[in-house]
Design a protein around this motif. Structure first.
Motif, PDB file in Angstrom:
ATOM      1  N   GLU A 157      31.699  39.807  24.179  1.00  0.00           N
ATOM      2  CA  GLU A 157      30.274  40.054  24.033  1.00  0.00           C
ATOM      3  C   GLU A 157      29.591  40.272  25.386  1.00  0.00           C
ATOM      4  O   GLU A 157      28.719  41.128  25.522  1.00  0.00           O
ATOM      5  CB  GLU A 157      29.622  38.878  23.308  1.00  0.00           C
ATOM      6  N   LEU A 158      29.997  39.483  26.377  1.00  0.00           N
ATOM      7  CA  LEU A 158      29.362  39.573  27.689  1.00  0.00           C
ATOM      8  C   LEU A 158      29.889  40.750  28.509  1.00  0.00           C
ATOM      9  O   LEU A 158      29.118  41.464  29.147  1.00  0.00           O
ATOM     10  CB  LEU A 158      29.572  38.260  28.467  1.00  0.00           C
ATOM     11  N   PHE A 159      31.213  40.954  28.456  1.00  0.00           N
ATOM     12  CA  PHE A 159      31.836  41.993  29.281  1.00  0.00           C
ATOM     13  C   PHE A 159      32.884  42.726  28.428  1.00  0.00           C
ATOM     14  O   PHE A 159      34.076  42.401  28.465  1.00  0.00           O
ATOM     15  CB  PHE A 159      32.490  41.379  30.524  1.00  0.00           C
ATOM     16  N   PRO A 160      32.449  43.694  27.633  1.00  0.00           N
ATOM     17  CA  PRO A 160      33.382  44.412  26.746  1.00  0.00           C
ATOM     18  C   PRO A 160      34.523  45.077  27.511  1.00  0.00           C
ATOM     19  O   PRO A 160      35.616  45.230  26.956  1.00  0.00           O
ATOM     20  CB  PRO A 160      32.476  45.451  26.072  1.00  0.00           C
ATOM     21  N   ALA A 161      34.298  45.465  28.753  1.00  0.00           N
ATOM     22  CA  ALA A 161      35.352  46.145  29.511  1.00  0.00           C
ATOM     23  C   ALA A 161      36.558  45.251  29.723  1.00  0.00           C
ATOM     24  O   ALA A 161      37.685  45.749  29.894  1.00  0.00           O
ATOM     25  CB  ALA A 161      34.798  46.608  30.858  1.00  0.00           C
ATOM     26  N   CYS A 162      36.370  43.926  29.709  1.00  0.00           N
ATOM     27  CA  CYS A 162      37.486  43.011  29.922  1.00  0.00           C
ATOM     28  C   CYS A 162      38.486  43.077  28.767  1.00  0.00           C
ATOM     29  O   CYS A 162      39.680  42.790  28.952  1.00  0.00           O
ATOM     30  CB  CYS A 162      36.977  41.574  30.085  1.00  0.00           C
ATOM     31  N   LEU A 163      38.020  43.440  27.567  1.00  0.00           N
ATOM     32  CA  LEU A 163      38.916  43.477  26.412  1.00  0.00           C
ATOM     33  C   LEU A 163      39.948  44.594  26.530  1.00  0.00           C
ATOM     34  O   LEU A 163      41.040  44.511  25.929  1.00  0.00           O
ATOM     35  CB  LEU A 163      38.103  43.648  25.130  1.00  0.00           C
ATOM     36  N   THR A 164      39.627  45.629  27.278  1.00  0.00           N
ATOM     37  CA  THR A 164      40.564  46.750  27.436  1.00  0.00           C
ATOM     38  C   THR A 164      41.230  46.754  28.807  1.00  0.00           C
ATOM     39  O   THR A 164      41.952  47.689  29.140  1.00  0.00           O
ATOM     40  CB  THR A 164      39.828  48.082  27.242  1.00  0.00           C
ATOM     41  N   ALA A 165      40.991  45.724  29.598  1.00  0.00           N
ATOM     42  CA  ALA A 165      41.576  45.662  30.945  1.00  0.00           C
ATOM     43  C   ALA A 165      43.077  45.433  30.850  1.00  0.00           C
ATOM     44  O   ALA A 165      43.538  44.600  30.048  1.00  0.00           O
ATOM     45  CB  ALA A 165      40.919  44.545  31.746  1.00  0.00           C
ATOM     46  N   PRO A 166      43.888  46.159  31.652  1.00  0.00           N
ATOM     47  CA  PRO A 166      45.342  45.963  31.610  1.00  0.00           C
ATOM     48  C   PRO A 166      45.755  44.586  32.123  1.00  0.00           C
ATOM     49  O   PRO A 166      46.766  44.032  31.679  1.00  0.00           O
ATOM     50  CB  PRO A 166      45.876  47.087  32.506  1.00  0.00           C
ATOM     51  N   ASP A 167      45.000  44.037  33.053  1.00  0.00           N
ATOM     52  CA  ASP A 167      45.331  42.715  33.608  1.00  0.00           C
ATOM     53  C   ASP A 167      44.023  41.982  33.895  1.00  0.00           C
ATOM     54  O   ASP A 167      43.214  42.421  34.719  1.00  0.00           O
ATOM     55  CB  ASP A 167      46.146  42.860  34.893  1.00  0.00           C
ATOM     56  N   LEU A 168      43.796  40.875  33.221  1.00  0.00           N
ATOM     57  CA  LEU A 168      42.540  40.143  33.372  1.00  0.00           C
ATOM     58  C   LEU A 168      42.361  39.589  34.781  1.00  0.00           C
ATOM     59  O   LEU A 168      41.233  39.376  35.230  1.00  0.00           O
ATOM     60  CB  LEU A 168      42.470  39.002  32.357  1.00  0.00           C
ATOM     61  N   LYS A 169      43.467  39.346  35.491  1.00  0.00           N
ATOM     62  CA  LYS A 169      43.367  38.751  36.827  1.00  0.00           C
ATOM     63  C   LYS A 169      42.997  39.761  37.911  1.00  0.00           C
ATOM     64  O   LYS A 169      42.531  39.380  38.981  1.00  0.00           O
ATOM     65  CB  LYS A 169      44.685  38.063  37.197  1.00  0.00           C
ATOM     66  N   THR A 170      43.211  41.023  37.644  1.00  0.00           N
ATOM     67  CA  THR A 170      42.940  42.047  38.668  1.00  0.00           C
ATOM     68  C   THR A 170      41.780  42.962  38.295  1.00  0.00           C
ATOM     69  O   THR A 170      41.439  43.859  39.057  1.00  0.00           O
ATOM     70  CB  THR A 170      44.191  42.907  38.902  1.00  0.00           C
ATOM     71  N   PHE A 171      41.173  42.738  37.144  1.00  0.00           N
ATOM     72  CA  PHE A 171      40.023  43.547  36.724  1.00  0.00           C
ATOM     73  C   PHE A 171      38.761  42.708  36.929  1.00  0.00           C
ATOM     74  O   PHE A 171      38.650  41.591  36.409  1.00  0.00           O
ATOM     75  CB  PHE A 171      40.149  43.964  35.254  1.00  0.00           C
ATOM     76  N   PHE A 172      37.793  43.258  37.679  1.00  0.00           N
ATOM     77  CA  PHE A 172      36.619  42.484  38.078  1.00  0.00           C
ATOM     78  C   PHE A 172      35.355  43.042  37.438  1.00  0.00           C
ATOM     79  O   PHE A 172      35.233  44.250  37.220  1.00  0.00           O
ATOM     80  CB  PHE A 172      36.463  42.486  39.602  1.00  0.00           C
ATOM     81  N   VAL A 173      34.429  42.118  37.165  1.00  0.00           N
ATOM     82  CA  VAL A 173      33.125  42.474  36.614  1.00  0.00           C
ATOM     83  C   VAL A 173      32.049  41.762  37.431  1.00  0.00           C
ATOM     84  O   VAL A 173      32.316  40.766  38.112  1.00  0.00           O
ATOM     85  CB  VAL A 173      33.003  42.074  35.131  1.00  0.00           C
ATOM     86  N   ALA A 174      30.828  42.298  37.382  1.00  0.00           N
ATOM     87  CA  ALA A 174      29.707  41.708  38.119  1.00  0.00           C
ATOM     88  C   ALA A 174      28.975  40.711  37.224  1.00  0.00           C
ATOM     89  O   ALA A 174      28.512  41.059  36.132  1.00  0.00           O
ATOM     90  CB  ALA A 174      28.745  42.798  38.591  1.00  0.00           C
ATOM     91  N   VAL A 175      28.882  39.472  37.716  1.00  0.00           N
ATOM     92  CA  VAL A 175      28.191  38.422  36.970  1.00  0.00           C
ATOM     93  C   VAL A 175      26.841  38.175  37.644  1.00  0.00           C
ATOM     94  O   VAL A 175      26.791  37.862  38.841  1.00  0.00           O
ATOM     95  CB  VAL A 175      29.014  37.123  36.956  1.00  0.00           C
ATOM     96  N   PRO A 176      25.718  38.323  36.933  1.00  0.00           N
ATOM     97  CA  PRO A 176      24.404  38.087  37.555  1.00  0.00           C
ATOM     98  C   PRO A 176      24.217  36.614  37.900  1.00  0.00           C
ATOM     99  O   PRO A 176      24.551  35.731  37.106  1.00  0.00           O
ATOM    100  CB  PRO A 176      23.412  38.543  36.483  1.00  0.00           C
ATOM    101  N   ALA A 177      23.695  36.351  39.100  1.00  0.00           N
ATOM    102  CA  ALA A 177      23.422  34.978  39.547  1.00  0.00           C
ATOM    103  C   ALA A 177      22.043  34.571  39.056  1.00  0.00           C
ATOM    104  O   ALA A 177      21.067  34.506  39.816  1.00  0.00           O
ATOM    105  CB  ALA A 177      23.518  34.893  41.065  1.00  0.00           C
TER     106      ALA A 177
END
Length: 402
Positions: free
Chosen positions: A285-305
């Motif tokens: 829900e927060l980061f849909p791109a993570c669901l299709t990432a080949p590797d969760l450890k090497t795929f990065f997303v921007a988290v608002p502070a």
């Protein structure tokens, strides 16, 4: 020059003046009274002089209000017990030494694994539950805290003057523990809160700086350069005390970042999933791109502070962004104010120039007895390369302690 050769010197006058003009108004004890059984060095006649001319229990000032007299008498009694010869040393020792000891004691519950995991903060869980970072954290705490608790004892004159062996044992113990603590801290440098090169480098420099200062202090004491040993030890422990001021700043910085609300920090999808409690639905829900990432450890997303819109992830992001900010503010504090780091040490060193000169005279006599080539400057001193060469004192002249 042998120990017996000391008696060949003419007795010091009641009023002598050394090279820098310090008056000496007290008699020195004879060498026979101060000779040690080992015969390896001159001790009491130069570095453990009875301060007969210094009365630390003077009566209260005539203009002192009556209700403050008990406090004044208590301060003077503590001053005499600890061996300080200037009243301003007492509050300095209590404030800064007490801050170091209190901070270390307050962190000792972290030795309990359950307590540490409950209080270390969500911003640290992702990396510190993995090896070698978990071991590095345990090792850092197990060595830094015991060393920090005993450090204030090294600055108690009564221990240094009356039982130098205790001073040496505690000193070597503290140095050994801090070296190990820095080694543990270096293993954590890559995974500090900020996750950026600036934060990583700060952690390395923060560990390397006191190690260099301790090395300089050790070299100078091995060369019997006691005045320089004192200066470098003050610098080393004030540098390590920076962690206390950082913690104070850290109480405010996240609130500022959260109020601005427009900063962000990059997270790996695996880190987001971990902070979300393993809830993959929330991650999608927060980061849909993570669901299709080949590797969760090497795929990065921007988290608002921003805790208002980002929830717990936004709150953790404010904490992580605060790390480098706090260190910059601490550096600014060091440059413009007498804070917990080197400025405080340098101010104190310059305010106690007479004590530095006294210890240099002590060093001169010890190095002269050992046959060093440059007595008084056998250690790492500025006059070895500069133009202000130090002049040996009149024999027997010794300024009062501060």
């Amino acid at each position: 020059m042998s120990l017996e050769g000391i008696n060949d010197f003419p007795p010091p006058p009641l009023m002598a003046v050394n090279a820098l003009g310090y008056d000496v108004t007290k008699d020195l004890r004879t060498a026979d009274e101060d000779r040690v059984s080992s015969g390896s060095s001159i001790t009491s006649s130069y570095d453990d002089v009875e301060e007969k001319g210094v009365d630390v229990v003077n009566g209260p000032p005539p203009n002192l209000p009556a209700f403050l007299t008990p406090a004044y008498n208590a301060l003077k009694a503590m001053q005499r017990f600890l061996g300080f010869h200037k009243a301003y040393n007492i509050p300095l020792w209590i404030i800064f030494g007490g801050a170091m000891t209190a901070f270390c004691i307050s962190r000792m519950p972290y030795y309990n694994k359950t307590f540490m995991l409950d209080h270390i903060g969500l911003q640290n869980w992702y990396w510190f539950h993995q090896q070698p970072y978990r071991f590095g954290l345990y090792f850092h705490l197990a060595t830094a805290l015991p060393g920090g608790v005993l450090v204030p004892l090294q600055f108690v004159p009564a221990i240094r003057y009356k039982n130098i062996m205790i001073h040496r044992i505690i000193g070597y113990y503290c140095i050994f523990m801090i070296v190990l603590a820095c080694a543990g801290g270096f293993t954590l440098a890559r995974r500090v809160l900020s996750g950026d090169p600036a934060g990583d480098m700060h952690t390395i420099i923060l560990g390397a700086t006191p190690l260099f200062e301790l090395l300089m202090a050790w070299i100078n004491i091995k060369r019997l350069q006691i005045d320089e040993h004192r200066k470098w030890m003050l610098r080393a422990w004030c540098t390590m005390g920076a962690i206390v001021s950082t913690r104070l700043i850290f109480q405010v910085a996240p609130k500022y970042i959260d109020k601005v609300g427009t900063y962000s920090i990059t997270y790996s999808c695996d880190n987001v999933l971990f902070d979300a409690g393993g809830n993959s639905t929330l991650l999608g829900e927060l980061f849909p791109a993570c669901l299709t990432a080949p590797d969760l450890k090497t795929f990065f997303v921007a988290v608002p502070a921003n805790s208002r819109t980002g929830g717990i992830l936004g709150y953790v992001a404010t904490l992580r962004l605060s790390y480098t900010l706090c260190n910059w503010l601490k550096l600014t504090e060091n440059l413009i104010a007498a804070g917990f780091i080197s400025v405080r040490a340098e101010v104190y060193i310059h305010l106690t120039a007479a004590e530095s000169e006294r210890l240099r005279i002590v060093s001169y006599h010890k190095q002269l007895e050992r046959g060093f080539k440059h007595p008084g400057s056998a250690g790492i001193t500025a006059d070895r390369i500069g133009d202000a060469h130090w002049t040996p004192p009149v024999v027997g002249a010794l300024p009062n302690r501060v």
